[in-house]
Design a protein around this motif. Structure first.
Motif, short mmCIF file in Angstrom:
data_model
loop_
_atom_site.label_atom_id
_atom_site.label_comp_id
_atom_site.label_asym_id
_atom_site.label_seq_id
_atom_site.Cartn_x
_atom_site.Cartn_y
_atom_site.Cartn_z
N SER A 161 0.83 -1.21 0.00
CA SER A 161 0.00 0.00 0.00
C SER A 161 0.86 1.25 0.00
O SER A 161 0.58 2.20 -0.74
CB SER A 161 -0.94 0.02 1.21
N ASP A 162 1.90 1.27 0.82
CA ASP A 162 2.80 2.42 0.86
C ASP A 162 3.44 2.67 -0.50
O ASP A 162 3.48 3.81 -0.98
CB ASP A 162 3.90 2.23 1.92
N LEU A 163 3.92 1.61 -1.12
CA LEU A 163 4.54 1.74 -2.44
C LEU A 163 3.54 2.25 -3.47
O LEU A 163 3.80 3.24 -4.16
CB LEU A 163 5.12 0.39 -2.89
N ILE A 164 2.42 1.58 -3.58
CA ILE A 164 1.44 1.91 -4.62
C ILE A 164 0.82 3.28 -4.39
O ILE A 164 0.71 4.09 -5.32
CB ILE A 164 0.38 0.79 -4.72
N GLU A 165 0.42 3.56 -3.17
CA GLU A 165 -0.29 4.82 -2.90
C GLU A 165 0.63 6.03 -2.78
O GLU A 165 0.19 7.15 -3.06
CB GLU A 165 -1.13 4.66 -1.63
N ASN A 166 1.90 5.83 -2.42
CA ASN A 166 2.78 6.96 -2.20
C ASN A 166 3.82 7.18 -3.29
O ASN A 166 4.39 8.26 -3.38
CB ASN A 166 3.49 6.84 -0.84
N GLN A 167 4.06 6.15 -4.11
CA GLN A 167 5.10 6.31 -5.13
C GLN A 167 4.57 6.23 -6.56
O GLN A 167 5.23 6.68 -7.48
CB GLN A 167 6.21 5.29 -4.92
N CYS A 168 3.42 5.63 -6.74
CA CYS A 168 2.85 5.52 -8.09
C CYS A 168 1.98 6.74 -8.37
O CYS A 168 1.17 7.13 -7.54
CB CYS A 168 2.04 4.23 -8.23
N SER A 169 2.16 7.29 -9.55
CA SER A 169 1.39 8.48 -9.95
C SER A 169 1.19 8.45 -11.46
O SER A 169 1.73 7.57 -12.14
CB SER A 169 2.15 9.75 -9.56
N THR A 170 0.45 9.40 -11.97
CA THR A 170 0.28 9.45 -13.42
C THR A 170 1.62 9.75 -14.11
O THR A 170 1.85 9.31 -15.22
CB THR A 170 -0.77 10.52 -13.81
N GLU A 171 2.51 10.48 -13.42
CA GLU A 171 3.83 10.78 -13.97
C GLU A 171 4.79 9.60 -13.81
O GLU A 171 5.74 9.45 -14.58
CB GLU A 171 4.44 12.01 -13.28
N ASN A 172 4.59 8.79 -12.80
CA ASN A 172 5.44 7.64 -12.49
C ASN A 172 4.53 6.44 -12.15
O ASN A 172 4.44 6.03 -10.99
CB ASN A 172 6.37 7.97 -11.32
N PRO A 173 3.85 5.90 -13.17
CA PRO A 173 2.83 4.88 -12.90
C PRO A 173 3.40 3.51 -12.55
O PRO A 173 4.55 3.19 -12.86
CB PRO A 173 2.07 4.80 -14.23
N ALA A 174 2.56 2.72 -11.91
CA ALA A 174 2.85 1.31 -11.70
C ALA A 174 2.72 0.63 -13.05
O ALA A 174 1.82 0.96 -13.84
CB ALA A 174 1.85 0.71 -10.72
N PHE A 175 3.59 -0.31 -13.35
CA PHE A 175 3.53 -1.04 -14.61
C PHE A 175 3.09 -2.46 -14.34
O PHE A 175 3.68 -3.17 -13.52
CB PHE A 175 4.90 -1.05 -15.31
N ILE A 176 2.02 -2.87 -15.02
CA ILE A 176 1.51 -4.24 -14.92
C ILE A 176 1.56 -4.86 -16.30
O ILE A 176 0.87 -4.42 -17.22
CB ILE A 176 0.07 -4.26 -14.35
N ASN A 177 2.40 -5.89 -16.45
CA ASN A 177 2.51 -6.53 -17.76
C ASN A 177 1.44 -7.60 -17.94
O ASN A 177 0.68 -7.91 -17.01
CB ASN A 177 3.93 -7.07 -18.00
N GLU A 178 1.38 -8.17 -19.12
CA GLU A 178 0.33 -9.15 -19.46
C GLU A 178 0.34 -10.37 -18.54
O GLU A 178 -0.72 -10.84 -18.12
CB GLU A 178 0.51 -9.63 -20.91
N ILE A 179 1.53 -10.88 -18.24
CA ILE A 179 1.62 -12.07 -17.40
C ILE A 179 1.12 -11.76 -16.00
O ILE A 179 0.34 -12.53 -15.42
CB ILE A 179 3.07 -12.62 -17.36
#
Length: 133
Positions: free
Chosen positions: A25-43
């Motif tokens: 939660s800390d990683l996703i909510e505090n570090q992911c943004s529209t400028e620095n998004p989380a990347f989820i690949n197909e697998i």
């Protein structure tokens, strides 16, 4: 971009391990943004559905809700997002697994008119052809 493994996303979604859920939660909510998004690949996207269905026994409607949220969030970059949305629609009305529909949609995008399979449930969708004798 911030690459996320399936287990990080599962902990974030399911919240079944206090420490790992807090870290995710800390990683996703505090570090992911529209400028620095989380990347989820197909697998990873396919594994999320598989784990929620098989390990956690989530109902398909709950899985669809989670998929829709993941595909809609601007702080998340989904590899093959267009194919993922098409697979989401196929999965919503079909009887096969999400991964089957995603494979067929990625294959179609690559120029394959259909995908051969032994899966009769998948063949109810026009993107598949049953391989038989």
């Amino acid at each position: 971009m911030i690459g996320l493994d399936t287990n990080v996303l599962i902990r974030y979604i399911v919240q079944d391990d206090e420490l790992q859920a807090r870290l995710a939660s800390d990683l996703i909510e505090n570090q992911c943004s529209t400028e620095n998004p989380a990347f989820i690949n197909e697998i990873t996207l396919c594994e999320i559905v598989w784990v929620l269905k098989r390990a956690y026994r989530y109902d398909k409607t709950v899985i669809l809700t989670i998929l829709k949220q993941l595909l809609s969030i601007s702080e998340v970059c989904i590899s093959s997002r267009t194919a993922a949305w098409a697979a989401y629609s196929d999965y919503e009305i079909g009887n096969a697994d999400f991964s089957d529909y995603f494979i067929a949609r990625i294959n179609k995008k690559a120029g394959c008119p259909f995908t051969f399979t032994f899966d009769k449930k998948a063949c109810q969708n026009g993107n598949f052809k049953l391989l038989s004798s």
